[in-house]
Design an enzyme around this catalytic site. Sequence first.
Site, PDB file in Angstrom:
ATOM      1  N   ASP A 216      24.899 -53.164  66.859  1.00 11.58           N
ATOM      2  CA  ASP A 216      25.870 -54.239  66.685  1.00 11.58           C
ATOM      3  C   ASP A 216      26.981 -54.071  67.711  1.00 11.58           C
ATOM      4  O   ASP A 216      26.722 -53.626  68.830  1.00 11.58           O
ATOM      5  CB  ASP A 216      26.400 -54.211  65.243  1.00 11.58           C
ATOM      6  CG  ASP A 216      26.723 -55.597  64.717  1.00 11.58           C
ATOM      7  OD1 ASP A 216      27.625 -56.233  65.278  1.00 11.58           O
ATOM      8  OD2 ASP A 216      26.085 -56.050  63.749  1.00 11.58           O
TER       9      ASP A 216
ATOM     10  N   HIS B 190      32.502 -57.367  63.841  1.00 11.71           N
ATOM     11  CA  HIS B 190      31.167 -57.641  63.293  1.00 11.71           C
ATOM     12  C   HIS B 190      30.417 -56.351  62.969  1.00 11.71           C
ATOM     13  O   HIS B 190      29.824 -56.202  61.898  1.00 11.71           O
ATOM     14  CB  HIS B 190      30.391 -58.487  64.302  1.00 11.71           C
ATOM     15  CG  HIS B 190      29.129 -59.089  63.785  1.00 11.71           C
ATOM     16  ND1 HIS B 190      27.924 -58.419  63.786  1.00 11.71           N
ATOM     17  CD2 HIS B 190      28.879 -60.317  63.268  1.00 11.71           C
ATOM     18  CE1 HIS B 190      26.978 -59.210  63.294  1.00 11.71           C
ATOM     19  NE2 HIS B 190      27.533 -60.369  62.968  1.00 11.71           N
TER      20      HIS B 190
ATOM     21  N   SER C  55      24.020 -62.431  59.208  1.00 18.68           N
ATOM     22  CA  SER C  55      24.490 -61.127  59.679  1.00 18.68           C
ATOM     23  C   SER C  55      24.984 -60.272  58.527  1.00 18.68           C
ATOM     24  O   SER C  55      24.959 -59.042  58.603  1.00 18.68           O
ATOM     25  CB  SER C  55      25.632 -61.296  60.694  1.00 18.68           C
ATOM     26  OG  SER C  55      25.144 -61.639  61.958  1.00 18.68           O
TER      27      SER C  55
END
Length: 756
Positions: free
Chosen positions: A133, A206, A536
């Site tokens: 990520d 994220h 996600s």
Amino acid sequence: MSTYPLLVIVLVCLCHMSVAMEEKKTYIIHMAKSQIPDTFDDHTHWYDASLKSVSESAEMIYVYKNVVHGFAARLTAQEVESLQTQPGILSVLPELIYQLHTTRTPLFLGLDKSVNIFPESDAMSDVIVGVLDTGVWPERKSFDDTGFRPVPDSWKGQCESGTNFSSAMCNRKLVGARYFSRGYETTLGPIDESKESKSPRDDDGHGTHTASTAAGSLVQGASLFGYASGTARGMAYRARVAVYKVCWLGGCFNSDILAGMDKAIDDKVDVLSLSLGGSTPDYYKDSIAIGAFAAMEKGILVSCSAGNAGPNQFSLSNQAPWITTVGAGTIDRDFPAYVSLGNGKNFSGVSLYAGDSLLNKMLPLVYAGNASNVTSGNLCMMGTLIPEKVKGKVVLCDRGISARVQKGFVVKAAGGAGMVLANTAANGEELVADAHLLPAAAVGLIAGDAVKKYLFSDPNPTAKILFGGTKVEIQPSPVVAAFSSRGPNSITPEILKPDIIAPGVNILAGWTGAVGPTGMAEDDRRVEFNIISGTSMSCPHVSGLAALVKGVHPEWSPAAIRSALMTTAYTVYKNGGALLDVSTGKSSTPFDHGAGHVDPVSAVNPGLVYDINADDYLNFMCALKYTPSQINSLARRNFTCDSSKKYSVTDLNYPSFAVSFPADTGSAGSNTIKYSRTLTNVGPAGTYKVTVSSPNSSVKIIVEPETVSFTQINEKKSYTVSFTAPSKSSSTDVFGRIEWSDGKHVVSSPVAISWS
């Protein structure tokens, strides 16, 4: 807070009589301040009169002016029922007594009741989840290693130093951190280290969110501005985490992704989580599919997000059968906000706004399309609003094209006081909460159209926005998120995708310290946790749950773990109704939810599994008529398909059935397609009987044999399924289920039948 019945003791003729009054509880009453009757010149008097109309004895505990438009009071259930019928009442919400519990998804998934199923054993803490990520913010409490024993000797990973990151930042919880930027830098030039860290540090948020969702440690008192408060925990909170930063400001380059997956395999991770995707080339051209195949061979389960291109059909990413493809659903928690109009009507929406709210008075309401000189002004994109037309007003913006939070910034920058963000037909009634930079509420298509109708018909439209905090036990839940990408599988229609859905809407997890909760440069707020949505978010849920199953069954293959998660998933609510799709308001289908919504407690004891090994996947490639070079590029070996052998994609031992009949051939009669499957016993000895359910009688489904018996662990039994349908194509898809049960276990597989 406890309450005791009030005892009224009356002495009559030396007799004592006790009357226990009905128990009272504290409630927060949200009022539509604009609906104050003309007979009141002060809102407090109106609140008190409303309260006295249902209870002469009740007293207001608080009168709110900023955080809530309304008051708090102690009421009986009957009084609450009466109060809710009064004019101007938006909602009557019970006060919550906070205890140490999850931030919601582990509770929603039943993990709070599973101590005996998922023991805090050494085996569980030996499981390592690798996350590819944007990196990690290591200082977050989600990566605290208190109580962890030394890192397993089998671990070969490292903690790499770089910009704003030292090797000392890893610990017994965060056992590895690497970064991969060469592909990115080769294409776009050197990383600007004044804008992003050339290291494993997460400047985006994220990666920290996905890593802490999968396996974050227990963190008490977690929330976003007070929303979703509780104890945050990852799905496998006793597992370890290793991060591989492969995504940068310019994107995630597949050369970097492959390098990260390559190193993760060397490092000996047990699960790989990738909340990223893109185009859908053939498997042998897909870097993620290629890397995942290598990981699978090493016993590593690879979990990937399905994509956020729903509700369109054929919109999936990561469709390879050796990848666990995860779609998104809601949980039973919401963050209500209310739009109150000058005509007295009120509409519910959602918001995570936490600043000063619009509580003092109604404000003028304007449609963005009427406050702009461009044709797309209704979308509130940068530089499109005329400040003189929006200053001090609530602006209605349409959802689409630009980011939801950016629209709010555009309104604020132009002098607007608040925003109503209205869904268009593309999003329907799906509501996603955001931590807006100004008072704002997102509303669905129906409410948005109603607000517009008022706005266009009233010469002086006004509105205000109220915020309702956190509400739980929302039903129905889960529902399939509209943004969650859908099948059928565009590469291999005979392989049903997505595999499963998991929580992916309004998920609270750890966040970076580099940017605010909106991720915008203009957002100077900093938070420990953030609430965001997407596949996600659902992907790391399944990654963590796979780690839990791996901890209990370390000998199981990636296919066996996925099978356990799929065959125990549910497709109906507790009341018997079918799972819903928020984009249509109707029942969702296997093309939306795959096998169903994950149920980790059941997955630990599935009874039977559908196992698949590398050779099975090679045979699958032969069925796809891959050339030796194509197979080699994917499987890294010389392999030539046997020309004397008949290969079929319907023979891959997948836990689901996607049947694709040819379109109308113009001939009479019927078509039959046969599938073969093999069950492996992972439970006690027993006899399983099959049940076939299909609402469409035009398609015949025959399973042979109808009964299979097992006497020992790991014993295998095969069966076939014949699907027969008329030659002329159906106008609609047909769905059903095939279930094997021994009376204790139910091993369930979805069936999706289409014509192409």
